[in-house]
Design a protein around this motif. Structure first.
Motif, PDB file in Angstrom:
ATOM      1  N   PHE A  29      14.750 -93.677 -17.108  1.00 27.81           N
ATOM      2  CA  PHE A  29      13.480 -93.217 -16.854  1.00 27.81           C
ATOM      3  C   PHE A  29      13.297 -91.883 -16.123  1.00 27.81           C
ATOM      4  CE2 PHE A  29       9.122 -94.293 -15.558  1.00 27.81           C
ATOM      5  CZ  PHE A  29       8.888 -93.667 -14.519  1.00 27.81           C
ATOM      6  N   SER A  30      13.952 -91.196 -15.341  1.00 24.91           N
ATOM      7  CA  SER A  30      13.848 -89.991 -14.851  1.00 24.91           C
ATOM      8  C   SER A  30      13.770 -88.761 -15.265  1.00 24.91           C
ATOM      9  CB  SER A  30      15.062 -89.966 -13.422  1.00 24.91           C
ATOM     10  OG  SER A  30      16.198 -89.872 -14.231  1.00 24.91           O
ATOM     11  N   SER A  31      14.347 -89.207 -16.941  1.00 26.26           N
ATOM     12  CA  SER A  31      14.614 -87.980 -17.939  1.00 26.26           C
ATOM     13  C   SER A  31      13.346 -87.895 -18.820  1.00 26.26           C
ATOM     14  CB  SER A  31      15.813 -88.150 -18.686  1.00 26.26           C
ATOM     15  OG  SER A  31      16.800 -88.361 -18.017  1.00 26.26           O
ATOM     16  N   TYR A  32      12.342 -88.752 -18.383  1.00 28.28           N
ATOM     17  CA  TYR A  32      11.010 -88.982 -19.309  1.00 28.28           C
ATOM     18  C   TYR A  32      10.036 -88.399 -18.663  1.00 28.28           C
ATOM     19  CZ  TYR A  32      13.344 -91.620 -23.172  1.00 28.28           C
ATOM     20  OH  TYR A  32      14.233 -91.842 -24.181  1.00 28.28           O
ATOM     21  N   ASP A  33       9.155 -87.731 -19.361  1.00 29.32           N
ATOM     22  CA  ASP A  33       7.698 -87.286 -19.186  1.00 29.32           C
ATOM     23  C   ASP A  33       6.795 -88.716 -19.278  1.00 29.32           C
ATOM     24  OD1 ASP A  33       6.120 -84.304 -18.945  1.00 29.32           O
ATOM     25  OD2 ASP A  33       4.826 -86.040 -20.017  1.00 29.32           O
ATOM     26  N   MET A  34       6.143 -89.086 -18.201  1.00 27.97           N
ATOM     27  CA  MET A  34       5.067 -90.374 -18.291  1.00 27.97           C
ATOM     28  C   MET A  34       3.866 -90.031 -18.216  1.00 27.97           C
ATOM     29  SD  MET A  34       7.689 -92.648 -18.187  1.00 27.97           S
ATOM     30  CE  MET A  34       6.489 -93.948 -18.228  1.00 27.97           C
ATOM     31  N   ARG A  35       3.053 -90.843 -19.118  1.00 32.52           N
ATOM     32  CA  ARG A  35       1.561 -90.576 -19.326  1.00 32.52           C
ATOM     33  C   ARG A  35       0.879 -91.955 -19.404  1.00 32.52           C
ATOM     34  NH1 ARG A  35       2.510 -86.241 -24.245  1.00 32.52           N
ATOM     35  NH2 ARG A  35       3.830 -84.951 -23.228  1.00 32.52           N
ATOM     36  N   VAL A  48      -5.113 -89.620 -20.199  1.00 27.14           N
ATOM     37  CA  VAL A  48      -5.749 -89.684 -18.945  1.00 27.14           C
ATOM     38  C   VAL A  48      -4.989 -89.117 -17.894  1.00 27.14           C
ATOM     39  CG1 VAL A  48      -6.481 -91.196 -16.974  1.00 27.14           C
ATOM     40  CG2 VAL A  48      -6.673 -92.070 -19.467  1.00 27.14           C
ATOM     41  N   ALA A  49      -3.787 -89.017 -17.949  1.00 24.53           N
ATOM     42  CA  ALA A  49      -2.858 -88.274 -16.954  1.00 24.53           C
ATOM     43  C   ALA A  49      -1.508 -88.371 -17.411  1.00 24.53           C
ATOM     44  CB  ALA A  49      -3.004 -89.035 -15.373  1.00 24.53           C
ATOM     45  N   ARG A  50      -0.680 -87.401 -16.686  1.00 25.78           N
ATOM     46  CA  ARG A  50       0.775 -87.356 -17.134  1.00 25.78           C
ATOM     47  C   ARG A  50       1.194 -86.570 -15.747  1.00 25.78           C
ATOM     48  NH1 ARG A  50       2.521 -81.828 -18.015  1.00 25.78           N
ATOM     49  NH2 ARG A  50       4.616 -82.773 -18.898  1.00 25.78           N
ATOM     50  N   ILE A  51       2.517 -87.141 -15.769  1.00 26.74           N
ATOM     51  CA  ILE A  51       3.724 -86.897 -14.794  1.00 26.74           C
ATOM     52  C   ILE A  51       4.879 -86.428 -15.208  1.00 26.74           C
ATOM     53  CG2 ILE A  51       4.119 -89.095 -14.061  1.00 26.74           C
ATOM     54  CD1 ILE A  51       4.221 -88.094 -11.041  1.00 26.74           C
ATOM     55  N   SER A  52       5.302 -84.976 -14.973  1.00 29.84           N
ATOM     56  CA  SER A  52       6.330 -84.560 -15.599  1.00 29.84           C
ATOM     57  C   SER A  52       8.041 -85.062 -14.589  1.00 29.84           C
ATOM     58  CB  SER A  52       6.533 -83.170 -15.538  1.00 29.84           C
ATOM     59  OG  SER A  52       6.644 -82.713 -14.110  1.00 29.84           O
ATOM     60  N   THR A  53       9.034 -84.923 -15.464  1.00 29.76           N
ATOM     61  CA  THR A  53      10.226 -85.308 -14.900  1.00 29.76           C
ATOM     62  C   THR A  53      10.202 -84.736 -13.238  1.00 29.76           C
ATOM     63  OG1 THR A  53      11.195 -83.334 -15.810  1.00 29.76           O
ATOM     64  CG2 THR A  53      11.289 -85.715 -16.881  1.00 29.76           C
ATOM     65  N   GLY A  54       9.638 -83.599 -13.013  1.00 30.46           N
ATOM     66  CA  GLY A  54       9.752 -82.870 -11.716  1.00 30.46           C
ATOM     67  C   GLY A  54       8.518 -83.230 -10.877  1.00 30.46           C
ATOM     68  N   SER A  55       7.654 -84.071 -11.429  1.00 34.08           N
ATOM     69  CA  SER A  55       6.410 -84.709 -10.676  1.00 34.08           C
ATOM     70  C   SER A  55       5.216 -83.774 -10.600  1.00 34.08           C
ATOM     71  CB  SER A  55       6.776 -85.120  -9.477  1.00 34.08           C
ATOM     72  OG  SER A  55       7.748 -86.246  -9.249  1.00 34.08           O
TER      73      SER A  55
END
Length: 117
Positions: A29-35, A48-55
């Protein structure tokens, strides 16, 4: 098996709040860009929103100041806190995990959010 499971959708009155959760399994999970995306009836999905691996976070103009995306890598979960909800926010909300290095992603099943009095 790569899987994303969303929860937290439902019916809320205008001006109310909801928190969506998306829990991942089967990948790092920590390696993925989440949207988070949403899809209005008869329309294409929109980011709508995204959060990178570096938050690092980004938001659609329509939700800035009202929605907040966060991630908890220890729980393999990404959240979307939605406040000051409007009827125009009514949609199916989807979680999406994206791996930049492979240009591949995985979708969750979606959760319905309805804003209505």
């Amino acid at each position: 098996q790569v899987q994303l499971v969303e929860s937290g959708g439902g019916l809320v009155q205008p001006g109310g709040s909801l928190r969506l959760s998306c829990t991942a399994s089967g990948f790092t999970f920590s390696s993925y860009d989440m949207r988070w995306y949403r899809q209005f009836s008869g329309m294409e999905r929109e980011l709508v929103a995204r959060i990178s691996t570096g938050s690092i976070t980004n938001y659609a103009d329509s939700v800035k100041g009202r929605f907040t995306i966060t991630r908890d890598n220890a729980r393999n979960t990404v959240y979307l806190q939605m406040s000051s909800l409007k009827p125009d926010d009514t949609a199916v909300y989807y979680c999406y995990a994206y791996l930049i290095s492979t240009d591949n992603g995985t979708w969750g099943q979606g959760t319905q959010v309805t804003v209505s009095s």
